[in-house]
Design a protein around this motif. Sequence first.
Motif, PDB file in Angstrom:
ATOM      1  N   TYR A  26       0.754  -1.218   0.054  1.00 52.97           N
ATOM      2  CA  TYR A  26      -0.027  -0.048  -0.011  1.00 52.97           C
ATOM      3  C   TYR A  26       0.848   1.366   0.025  1.00 52.97           C
ATOM      4  N   PHE A  27       1.812   1.180   1.091  1.00 54.99           N
ATOM      5  CA  PHE A  27       2.778   2.512   0.823  1.00 54.99           C
ATOM      6  C   PHE A  27       3.711   2.806  -0.138  1.00 54.99           C
ATOM      7  N   GLU A  28       3.964   1.477  -0.749  1.00 57.29           N
ATOM      8  CA  GLU A  28       4.915   1.374  -2.150  1.00 57.29           C
ATOM      9  C   GLU A  28       4.077   2.050  -3.240  1.00 57.29           C
ATOM     10  N   ASP A  29       2.745   2.210  -2.809  1.00 60.60           N
ATOM     11  CA  ASP A  29       1.875   2.434  -3.912  1.00 60.60           C
ATOM     12  C   ASP A  29       1.712   1.510  -4.990  1.00 60.60           C
ATOM     13  N   PRO A  51      13.489   6.644  -6.226  1.00 56.18           N
ATOM     14  CA  PRO A  51      12.427   5.428  -6.076  1.00 56.18           C
ATOM     15  C   PRO A  51      11.256   5.718  -5.133  1.00 56.18           C
ATOM     16  N   GLY A  52      10.230   5.599  -5.216  1.00 51.86           N
ATOM     17  CA  GLY A  52       9.148   6.199  -4.380  1.00 51.86           C
ATOM     18  C   GLY A  52       8.204   7.192  -4.771  1.00 51.86           C
ATOM     19  N   LEU A  54       6.249   9.789  -6.606  1.00 51.99           N
ATOM     20  CA  LEU A  54       4.992   9.641  -7.359  1.00 51.99           C
ATOM     21  C   LEU A  54       4.809   9.774  -8.858  1.00 51.99           C
ATOM     22  N   THR A  61      -2.407  11.086  -9.086  1.00 53.03           N
ATOM     23  CA  THR A  61      -1.382  10.115  -8.732  1.00 53.03           C
ATOM     24  C   THR A  61      -1.997   8.790  -9.514  1.00 53.03           C
TER      25      THR A  61
END
Lengths: 310, 246, 254
Positions: A26-29, A51-52, A54, A61
């Motif tokens: 979830y937090f790594e999208d 990395p990370g 958006l 997003t």
Amino acid sequence: MKISNELKVGLTIIIATTVFILGIRYFEDLPLFKTTYDLSAEFDNAGGLIPGNLVRVNGVTVGGVNGVQISRELGKVLVKFHVNRDISVTEGSYVFVSGIDALGAVRLDMILGPADAPLIPEGGRVTVNTETGLLGGLSAKAPGMIDQFSHVLEGLDTVLSEAGTMLSEPGSDLRKTLRSVESSVSELESMLAAERGRVSSILLNVEEATGSINTLASTNGPAITQLIADLNKTITSLDGEIESLGKASRNLDLMLTKINEGQGTIGLLVNDPSMYHKMDSTLNSLNLLMTDFKANPGKYLGEMKLVDIF
Amino acid sequence: MISVTNICKSFHGKEVLKGVSLDILEGETLAIIGRSGSGKSVLMKHIIGLLQPDSGTVTVDGININNVSYAELRSIRQHFGVLFQGGALFDSMNAFDNVAFPLRTFTSMSEKEVSNVVKNCLDMVELPDVGKKLPSELSGGMQKRVALARAVALRPRYVLYDEPTSGLDPETSNTIDELIQSLADQLNVTSIVITHDMHSVLNVADKAAFVHEGRMQWTGTIPELHASEDRILKRFVKANEYLIGV
Amino acid sequence: MIAVTKKLLLNPFQALGRYSQLLFKAFGAVPEFGTYKKNLWEQMVRIGVDSMPIVMLAAAFSGAVTTVQTSYQLVSPLIPRSIIGSIVVPSMVLELGAVVTGFILAGRVGARIAAELGTMRVTEQIDALEAMGLNSIGYLIVPRVIAGIVMFPILYIAACFVGIGGGMLVGHMGGFVPMGEFVDGAREFFQPFDPIFGIIKSLVFGFIITSISCFMGYYTKGGAEGVGRATTQAAVASCVFLLIADLILAATLL
């Protein structure tokens, strides 16, 4: 029913592991259950992308940056990223880095190509456009500058009108009025000097922008329309500012005329020569006194000498 | 047979055992007597290898237990049943589980067989109905009896009693003494009773060993004890007789 | 005077030596799974499952407090509100999740282990186990330490989940930062190694708390007072070594 220890522990471990894996995704999208759509782009300058960060399409997003690495054979920076599968990235889409590096808020913006063009295959390259960043920078800067400009003018306007009313009241405090006029005039002066530079920088920016528009003209229609609308708005507000500047000048004019005519306290002071004469004679007397002191110091210092001896 | 040969032990520079030797023969009931702090309990802990002597040896059935691996030592210990001073029942388990614990741990008995053996053991200590109770719900004497049941659950060849009657009223002490005797008869075990209670010694023991200030002061049978002219032993026995009062 | 100095200097080393010896013995007893299998499940429930509510409660509050304080400190209009999310989530994942859980477990689990083993020692229950022919270290210490190592990361995950959730909720309800922005901010700076680091940390913490408490309890001396002393020492020493380990891990792994 009594739940056995084994079951309690097992359930707890399974739930926690699931939460852990889903939480990281979830937090790594990454979509929690769906697979993602991987793409890449070659940059000359990644502009602080990590990395990370958006990935956005029209400010929404849609994914994240997976990796940024310098590719030796390409001599460029290879940026790998992913987007949600429901976003159709077609041929003619392009990406650029935006945001302010210093604040750490860098992101990858993507403009989608025409909807009817063929899709870029999974793992394919997306075109990079570096010019767009500059344009974005300008349109972000312009409104703030105009705001500031109008703010200063407004302040000047109120100061001047206040000064005007004060001048028409003969009983007002002289020192207060003088200070106001003095600061107003210096403010106006410094502002006129500063704004000359700013106006020319605005023109320079507009020139830059026009350059960008020219290079963009072939690739993107809607963006230009948007830009022109923005510029129009900018010009309209500039019109308003110039008008208030005119008003301010007229006020100043009126004030100066009044001073010249000897109206109000300040006018009287400027036009009445008697004060000058009085000061002149005072200075003359002081001069005489000093000459006398130099010639006969004993006359003034006699008593002090006595003190010196003892 | 257990032989203790010339063992010395000191704690933090204080010598507790100063060369104690003792032989315990198969099937006999030996009482190790002595004043508090004379080193009786330390001697007992050496016999089951809970403590290692600084010098000297302890052999059980011809095996020097100070010279074997931990795994071997543990298998030798399974021949022992130990009744600790306070009972040392596991307070997280009820009486039944306490007695069943060694059976479940060391044998492959089915739960039904375990249950039978436990009932048998609890009957033996005359507490057939306490199985469901936690140690904290039992009186001191009852705790000791349950602990005794646990000690003999695996049918050990040697049973060690550490102060079995201390802290109990004379009547309960008598019950415990009778139990020790009947267990020795029924199960044909070798018993080692550590005590300072002469009354208990006279009730249960065949032989007595008197430990005084870390040394083996006197050993002999009970009739020999009565006839002994050893001054220190006589004083100890006499003090106990006054204590008993009758 | 010299004796006291010698004691003060030697005691920590002696304790360390005995601690390592105990660990060495425990390590040797690990293969005897049968000895502690039943105990292991029970300890996992007691250390892990039963600690869940208090750990979650503490984590929820620390997450909420972090959010409120971060937003209190970030008043500049230049900084986007989403930064709150990018501060709260890593602080929870990297530090608070493991350390808050650690402190609670040091108090709750550490003290209980020390009191339990200490009581067993002074009432000769440990001697009784040994006298029966059981490996008391294998039976008592191994399952507790394994349960600590296995269950602590589970508690850590729960703490992070509840803590971040609590922070998000308070941020949203208190009007500090809407949930969407919070998540955006968290994603912007999210490093996949952070939770892995947290897991490593919680494994180490679980080991430290349980092993130190077992050590203190197992070697208790001197009756009820000794048990009390062991309990206090276990909680204090667990906390101290937990903080030291925290620093060492952060310095070496981050």
